[in-house]
Design an enzyme around this catalytic site. Structure first.
Site, PDB file in Angstrom:
ATOM      1  N   LYS A   1       0.826  -1.211   0.000  1.00 49.91           N
ATOM      2  CA  LYS A   1       0.000   0.000   0.000  1.00 49.91           C
ATOM      3  C   LYS A   1       0.863   1.265   0.000  1.00 49.91           C
ATOM      4  O   LYS A   1       0.648   2.167  -0.797  1.00 49.91           O
ATOM      5  CB  LYS A   1      -0.911   0.035   1.245  1.00 49.91           C
ATOM      6  CG  LYS A   1      -1.868  -1.138   1.353  1.00 49.91           C
ATOM      7  CD  LYS A   1      -2.817  -0.978   2.520  1.00 49.91           C
ATOM      8  CE  LYS A   1      -2.181  -1.008   3.887  1.00 49.91           C
ATOM      9  NZ  LYS A   1      -1.594  -2.304   4.281  1.00 49.91           N
TER      10      LYS A   1
ATOM     11  N   ARG B   1      -9.267   1.022   9.174  1.00 49.00           N
ATOM     12  CA  ARG B   1      -8.897  -0.363   9.453  1.00 49.00           C
ATOM     13  C   ARG B   1      -9.952  -1.080  10.282  1.00 49.00           C
ATOM     14  O   ARG B   1      -9.768  -2.248  10.592  1.00 49.00           O
ATOM     15  CB  ARG B   1      -7.595  -0.373  10.243  1.00 49.00           C
ATOM     16  CG  ARG B   1      -6.371  -0.827   9.429  1.00 49.00           C
ATOM     17  CD  ARG B   1      -5.189  -0.603  10.322  1.00 49.00           C
ATOM     18  NE  ARG B   1      -4.033  -1.371  10.052  1.00 49.00           N
ATOM     19  CZ  ARG B   1      -2.930  -0.867   9.500  1.00 49.00           C
ATOM     20  NH1 ARG B   1      -2.909   0.363   9.052  1.00 49.00           N
ATOM     21  NH2 ARG B   1      -1.856  -1.611   9.383  1.00 49.00           N
TER      22      ARG B   1
ATOM     23  N   ARG C   1      12.259  -7.303   5.137  1.00 51.92           N
ATOM     24  CA  ARG C   1      12.480  -5.928   4.660  1.00 51.92           C
ATOM     25  C   ARG C   1      13.261  -5.084   5.661  1.00 51.92           C
ATOM     26  O   ARG C   1      13.172  -5.267   6.871  1.00 51.92           O
ATOM     27  CB  ARG C   1      11.167  -5.262   4.264  1.00 51.92           C
ATOM     28  CG  ARG C   1      10.283  -4.852   5.405  1.00 51.92           C
ATOM     29  CD  ARG C   1       9.017  -4.175   4.909  1.00 51.92           C
ATOM     30  NE  ARG C   1       8.139  -3.906   6.021  1.00 51.92           N
ATOM     31  CZ  ARG C   1       6.962  -3.305   5.920  1.00 51.92           C
ATOM     32  NH1 ARG C   1       6.492  -2.932   4.734  1.00 51.92           N
ATOM     33  NH2 ARG C   1       6.238  -3.080   6.990  1.00 51.92           N
TER      34      ARG C   1
ATOM     35  N   ARG D   1      11.758  -2.305  10.878  1.00 52.38           N
ATOM     36  CA  ARG D   1      10.619  -1.948  11.723  1.00 52.38           C
ATOM     37  C   ARG D   1      10.502  -2.950  12.852  1.00 52.38           C
ATOM     38  O   ARG D   1      10.649  -4.145  12.641  1.00 52.38           O
ATOM     39  CB  ARG D   1       9.336  -1.946  10.877  1.00 52.38           C
ATOM     40  CG  ARG D   1       9.123  -0.616  10.181  1.00 52.38           C
ATOM     41  CD  ARG D   1       7.951  -0.622   9.271  1.00 52.38           C
ATOM     42  NE  ARG D   1       6.700  -1.084   9.874  1.00 52.38           N
ATOM     43  CZ  ARG D   1       5.516  -0.961   9.279  1.00 52.38           C
ATOM     44  NH1 ARG D   1       5.436  -0.387   8.076  1.00 52.38           N
ATOM     45  NH2 ARG D   1       4.425  -1.417   9.859  1.00 52.38           N
TER      46      ARG D   1
ATOM     47  N   ARG E   1      -0.389  -9.063  13.290  1.00 50.01           N
ATOM     48  CA  ARG E   1      -0.898  -7.994  12.410  1.00 50.01           C
ATOM     49  C   ARG E   1      -1.837  -8.576  11.353  1.00 50.01           C
ATOM     50  O   ARG E   1      -2.859  -7.981  11.020  1.00 50.01           O
ATOM     51  CB  ARG E   1       0.279  -7.263  11.735  1.00 50.01           C
ATOM     52  CG  ARG E   1       1.049  -6.389  12.724  1.00 50.01           C
ATOM     53  CD  ARG E   1       2.424  -6.043  12.215  1.00 50.01           C
ATOM     54  NE  ARG E   1       2.414  -5.203  11.043  1.00 50.01           N
ATOM     55  CZ  ARG E   1       3.449  -5.052  10.217  1.00 50.01           C
ATOM     56  NH1 ARG E   1       4.576  -5.698  10.450  1.00 50.01           N
ATOM     57  NH2 ARG E   1       3.364  -4.269   9.174  1.00 50.01           N
TER      58      ARG E   1
HETATM   59  P1  AMP Z   1       1.175   0.155   9.033  1.00 52.52           P
HETATM   60  O1  AMP Z   1       2.393   0.990   8.829  1.00 52.52           O
HETATM   61  O2  AMP Z   1      -0.015   0.654   8.271  1.00 52.52           O
HETATM   62  O3  AMP Z   1       1.443  -1.317   8.823  1.00 52.52           O
HETATM   63  O4  AMP Z   1       0.780   0.315  10.585  1.00 52.52           O
HETATM   64  C1  AMP Z   1       1.652  -0.077  11.616  1.00 52.52           C
HETATM   65  C2  AMP Z   1       0.880  -0.221  12.908  1.00 52.52           C
HETATM   66  O5  AMP Z   1       0.300   1.023  13.294  1.00 52.52           O
HETATM   67  C3  AMP Z   1      -0.299  -1.187  12.861  1.00 52.52           C
HETATM   68  O6  AMP Z   1       0.077  -2.537  13.058  1.00 52.52           O
HETATM   69  C4  AMP Z   1      -1.166  -0.657  14.017  1.00 52.52           C
HETATM   70  O7  AMP Z   1      -0.631  -1.038  15.267  1.00 52.52           O
HETATM   71  C5  AMP Z   1      -0.977   0.842  13.879  1.00 52.52           C
HETATM   72  N1  AMP Z   1      -1.995   1.440  12.965  1.00 52.52           N
HETATM   73  C6  AMP Z   1      -1.761   2.026  11.759  1.00 52.52           C
HETATM   74  N2  AMP Z   1      -2.896   2.449  11.207  1.00 52.52           N
HETATM   75  C7  AMP Z   1      -3.888   2.135  12.079  1.00 52.52           C
HETATM   76  C8  AMP Z   1      -5.300   2.286  12.058  1.00 52.52           C
HETATM   77  N3  AMP Z   1      -5.935   2.868  11.025  1.00 52.52           N
HETATM   78  N4  AMP Z   1      -6.002   1.822  13.124  1.00 52.52           N
HETATM   79  C9  AMP Z   1      -5.386   1.256  14.178  1.00 52.52           C
HETATM   80  N5  AMP Z   1      -4.056   1.045  14.251  1.00 52.52           N
HETATM   81  C10 AMP Z   1      -3.304   1.485  13.209  1.00 52.52           C
END
Ligand code: AMP
Length: 220
Positions: free
Chosen positions: A13, A88, A127, A161, A172
């Protein structure tokens, strides 16, 4: 034009959003990136979010919705925005709709990247990125030309990360299946959801997304 890119962690994404930002002169609003910036700054929000992020759990809806609302208000004069990693949950999708109608905005496209779960696990667990210029690498698919030296800026420090550990990746993905996947029918019922195969090359996926945005029919 406003759009949402959906898909499980590791679907690509963020990568696709960055390309679309350039093509269509849009703003990318990534909740994951916003939260990582909060964590880095050591803010109260960041400290609260870090524990949940490291466990592969979602951060509470109210906190996320407020973060997005502030960002949308900050960017009122842009050509449009792409939401990456948001919404989400069903509550976030509902809050987003309320927010958009309050601000007299609308969502034009919701694009779901469909990927194979095993492939995603391989993508995420390998990664890493340059600590200096942030360019992405992978243990198997894209190593730096010279070991321990960034191809782009020459820096010798790399970062991973903290939530890309195998155990956290599984959490996740479970959060995605239980909380995020159920919002797909919501957008399907509104007639704005398009699903595309996210397993192709970065360029193939990019082309398919552009076809949708420009009104074409993506060939899967
Ligand atoms: P991402 O970079 O989108 O994979 O997000 C990393 C982490 O941030 C996720 O595993 C969640 O813990 C938190 N996170 C990101 N976006 C959201 C969201 N819209 N709602 C809740 N938690 C989020």
């Amino acid at each position: 034009m406003n759009l949402i890119i959906l898909g499980p962690p590791g679907a690509g994404k963020g990568t696709q959003c960055k390309k679309l930002v350039k093509d269509f002169d849009l703003i990318q609003l990534s909740t994951g990136e916003m939260l990582r910036a909060e964590v880095k700054s050591g803010s109260r929000v960041g400290n609260k979010a870090k524990k949940l992020m490291d466990a592969g759990s979602l951060v509470p809806d109210d906190l996320i919705v407020e973060m997005i609302s502030i960002q949308i208000d900050k960017h009122v004069n842009v050509k449009g925005f792409i939401l990456d990693g948001f919404p989400r949950t069903a509550a976030q999708a509902g809050a987003l709709d309320g927010m958009l109608s309050e601000k007299a905005l609308k969502m034009d496209h919701v694009i779901q990247l469909e990927v194979d779960e095993d492939a995603v696990i391989k993508r995420l667990s390998g990664r890493f990125s340059c600590a200096e210029c942030n360019i992405g690498y992978h243990d198997v698919f894209k190593r730096p030309i010279e070991d321990n030296k960034c191809d782009i800026c020459g820096a010798q420090e790399f970062v991973r990360r903290t939530d890309d550990k195998l155990e956290t990746i599984h959490s996740r993905l479970a959060a995605y299946r239980h909380k995020s996947e159920p919002i797909l029918p919501y957008y399907n019922d509104k007639g704005i959801l398009k699903c595309i195969d996210g397993m192709g090359s970065m360029e193939d996926v990019h082309t398919k997304i552009k076809e949708i945005i420009m009104g074409g029919d993506p060939k899967n």
